[in-house]
Design an enzyme around this catalytic site. Structure first.
Site, PDB file in Angstrom:
ATOM      1  N   THR A  85      13.387  -3.722  -4.436  1.00 24.50           N
ATOM      2  CA  THR A  85      13.158  -4.574  -5.607  1.00 24.50           C
ATOM      3  C   THR A  85      13.661  -3.945  -6.906  1.00 24.50           C
ATOM      4  O   THR A  85      13.690  -4.614  -7.932  1.00 24.50           O
ATOM      5  CB  THR A  85      11.663  -4.914  -5.764  1.00 24.50           C
ATOM      6  N   ASP A  91       0.941   5.980  -6.543  1.00 23.60           N
ATOM      7  CA  ASP A  91       2.154   6.690  -6.947  1.00 23.60           C
ATOM      8  C   ASP A  91       1.831   7.658  -8.081  1.00 23.60           C
ATOM      9  O   ASP A  91       2.357   7.563  -9.197  1.00 23.60           O
ATOM     10  CB  ASP A  91       3.233   5.694  -7.371  1.00 23.60           C
ATOM     11  N   ARG A 110       1.871   0.795 -11.206  1.00 22.27           N
ATOM     12  CA  ARG A 110       1.706   1.190 -12.609  1.00 22.27           C
ATOM     13  C   ARG A 110       0.697   0.361 -13.398  1.00 22.27           C
ATOM     14  O   ARG A 110      -0.067   0.927 -14.184  1.00 22.27           O
ATOM     15  CB  ARG A 110       3.055   1.183 -13.322  1.00 22.27           C
ATOM     16  N   LYS A 134      -1.373   2.110  -0.784  1.00 25.07           N
ATOM     17  CA  LYS A 134      -0.023   2.510  -0.384  1.00 25.07           C
ATOM     18  C   LYS A 134       0.207   3.955  -0.788  1.00 25.07           C
ATOM     19  O   LYS A 134      -0.048   4.344  -1.931  1.00 25.07           O
ATOM     20  CB  LYS A 134       1.041   1.632  -1.046  1.00 25.07           C
ATOM     21  N   ASP A 151       4.422   4.120   3.012  1.00 28.70           N
ATOM     22  CA  ASP A 151       5.710   3.591   2.561  1.00 28.70           C
ATOM     23  C   ASP A 151       6.757   4.699   2.682  1.00 28.70           C
ATOM     24  O   ASP A 151       7.166   5.292   1.691  1.00 28.70           O
ATOM     25  CB  ASP A 151       5.576   3.106   1.113  1.00 28.70           C
ATOM     26  N   MET A 152       7.211   4.925   3.905  1.00 27.79           N
ATOM     27  CA  MET A 152       8.138   6.015   4.188  1.00 27.79           C
ATOM     28  C   MET A 152       9.597   5.575   4.168  1.00 27.79           C
ATOM     29  O   MET A 152      10.497   6.387   4.054  1.00 27.79           O
ATOM     30  CB  MET A 152       7.822   6.646   5.550  1.00 27.79           C
ATOM     31  N   LYS A 153       9.860   4.273   4.351  1.00 33.01           N
ATOM     32  CA  LYS A 153      11.229   3.738   4.382  1.00 33.01           C
ATOM     33  C   LYS A 153      12.137   4.566   5.292  1.00 33.01           C
ATOM     34  O   LYS A 153      13.226   4.998   4.894  1.00 33.01           O
ATOM     35  CB  LYS A 153      11.811   3.655   2.975  1.00 33.01           C
ATOM     36  N   LEU A 154      11.711   4.756   6.517  1.00 33.06           N
ATOM     37  CA  LEU A 154      12.456   5.603   7.444  1.00 33.06           C
ATOM     38  C   LEU A 154      13.839   5.029   7.743  1.00 33.06           C
ATOM     39  O   LEU A 154      14.015   3.825   7.910  1.00 33.06           O
ATOM     40  CB  LEU A 154      11.679   5.763   8.755  1.00 33.06           C
ATOM     41  N   PHE A 155      14.809   5.921   7.825  1.00 33.57           N
ATOM     42  CA  PHE A 155      16.167   5.533   8.201  1.00 33.57           C
ATOM     43  C   PHE A 155      16.839   6.734   8.847  1.00 33.57           C
ATOM     44  O   PHE A 155      16.977   7.789   8.223  1.00 33.57           O
ATOM     45  CB  PHE A 155      16.974   5.079   6.983  1.00 33.57           C
ATOM     46  N   ASP A 156      17.261   6.558  10.110  1.00 35.42           N
ATOM     47  CA  ASP A 156      17.939   7.641  10.828  1.00 35.42           C
ATOM     48  C   ASP A 156      18.470   7.054  12.119  1.00 35.42           C
ATOM     49  O   ASP A 156      18.374   5.841  12.347  1.00 35.42           O
ATOM     50  CB  ASP A 156      16.972   8.805  11.091  1.00 35.42           C
ATOM     51  N   ARG A 179       3.925  -7.757 -11.159  1.00 35.34           N
ATOM     52  CA  ARG A 179       3.479  -7.358 -12.488  1.00 35.34           C
ATOM     53  C   ARG A 179       2.605  -8.459 -13.092  1.00 35.34           C
ATOM     54  O   ARG A 179       3.047  -9.608 -13.192  1.00 35.34           O
ATOM     55  CB  ARG A 179       4.684  -7.125 -13.412  1.00 35.34           C
ATOM     56  N   GLY A 213      18.340   6.094  16.024  1.00 33.30           N
ATOM     57  CA  GLY A 213      17.203   5.489  16.712  1.00 33.30           C
ATOM     58  C   GLY A 213      16.232   6.484  17.307  1.00 33.30           C
ATOM     59  O   GLY A 213      15.010   6.349  17.154  1.00 33.30           O
ATOM     60  N   ASN A 214      16.721   7.506  17.993  1.00 41.80           N
ATOM     61  CA  ASN A 214      15.839   8.457  18.662  1.00 41.80           C
ATOM     62  C   ASN A 214      14.948   9.189  17.668  1.00 41.80           C
ATOM     63  O   ASN A 214      13.757   9.401  17.911  1.00 41.80           O
ATOM     64  CB  ASN A 214      16.672   9.464  19.458  1.00 41.80           C
ATOM     65  N   THR A 215      15.523   9.555  16.524  1.00 36.71           N
ATOM     66  CA  THR A 215      14.748  10.261  15.504  1.00 36.71           C
ATOM     67  C   THR A 215      13.674   9.354  14.912  1.00 36.71           C
ATOM     68  O   THR A 215      12.521   9.774  14.724  1.00 36.71           O
ATOM     69  CB  THR A 215      15.683  10.765  14.388  1.00 36.71           C
TER      70      THR A 215
END
Length: 231
Positions: free
Chosen positions: A116, A11, A209, A33, A61-66, A179, A68-70
């Protein structure tokens, strides 16, 4: 053999900084990641370089949300690049679409339960139904597993309860919010030490971090590895 239970989060501002960090960590770290924060700064090129030229494992780590087809089309495109893990939101329609897009490939689809960095007040502000976070995480984990998820992303504090679910057999649990003792929490609210996360049933821990902000990232990573329980 490097211990791939540790996933180092790159990151950092851009791909050049990510490659420099990976070079500092060397053979100590075999799994990285790469998230949305770096996607617009050469992150996908870095993922390919680390995978193809350095033999590293890669967690996108894209956390895709859309719809279904996309999601299906996006995952199908990503799956051709031989990455290892990909995150999507744990809503069943998203998980099913992602699994369809990854069909025939080794890409593991990991479902996000509850981020988290969120607590109950955050969920209230987002109009998420009432209830303790732990119970919501368990419900979302079960729904994701039933939709075909290869694993889930959850805080270390919920890992043991997820591992106790019959539906979790043979599935992965990956825990951010890890941590080492004495490290600053940053924006994480549901945290645990690396040792505790693994003892609670996690297969992989994600550490950002405490490694990349350390004066000596290689020493910081090695200190974490030295304290992990025997595999």
């Amino acid at each position: 053999m490097p211990d791939d239970r540790l996933i180092a989060a790159l990151d950092v501002p851009n791909a050049l900084a990510g490659l420099e960090l990976a070079q500092k960590l060397g053979d100590r770290v075999s799994f990285y990641k790469i998230g949305l924060g770096m996607l617009t700064s050469g992150g996908f090129a870095l993922a390919n370089e680390l995978k193809q030229e350095h033999g590293k494992r890669i967690f996108l780590d894209m956390k895709l949300f859309d719809i279904g087809n996309t999601v299906e089309n996006a995952v199908r495109g990503l799956a051709q690049f031989d990455m290892d893990f990909l995150t999507v939101h744990g809503d069943p329609h998203v998980v099913r679409a992602a699994k369809e897009g990854a069909s025939g490939k080794d890409l593991k689809i990991l479902a996000v339960t509850v981020l988290t960095s969120l607590d109950r007040a955050d969920l209230d502000a987002s109009l998420i139904k009432s209830g303790e976070i732990k119970e919501l995480v368990l419900e979302r984990a079960v729904n994701a597993f039933e939709a075909g998820a290869d694993g889930v992303i959850a805080s270390p504090q919920e890992a043991s309860a997820i591992r106790a679910l019959p539906e979790s057999k043979g599935r992965l649990i990956v825990t951010p919010g890890v941590r080492p003792v004495g490290a600053a929490l940053g924006d994480q609210k549901r945290v645990a030490t690396p040792e505790m996360a693994l003892a609670n049933g996690a297969d992989h821990i994600v550490v950002g971090r405490p490694i990349y902000s350390a004066e000596n990232p290689a020493s910081a990573a090695q200190a974490i590895l030295d304290h992990l329980p025997k595999a």
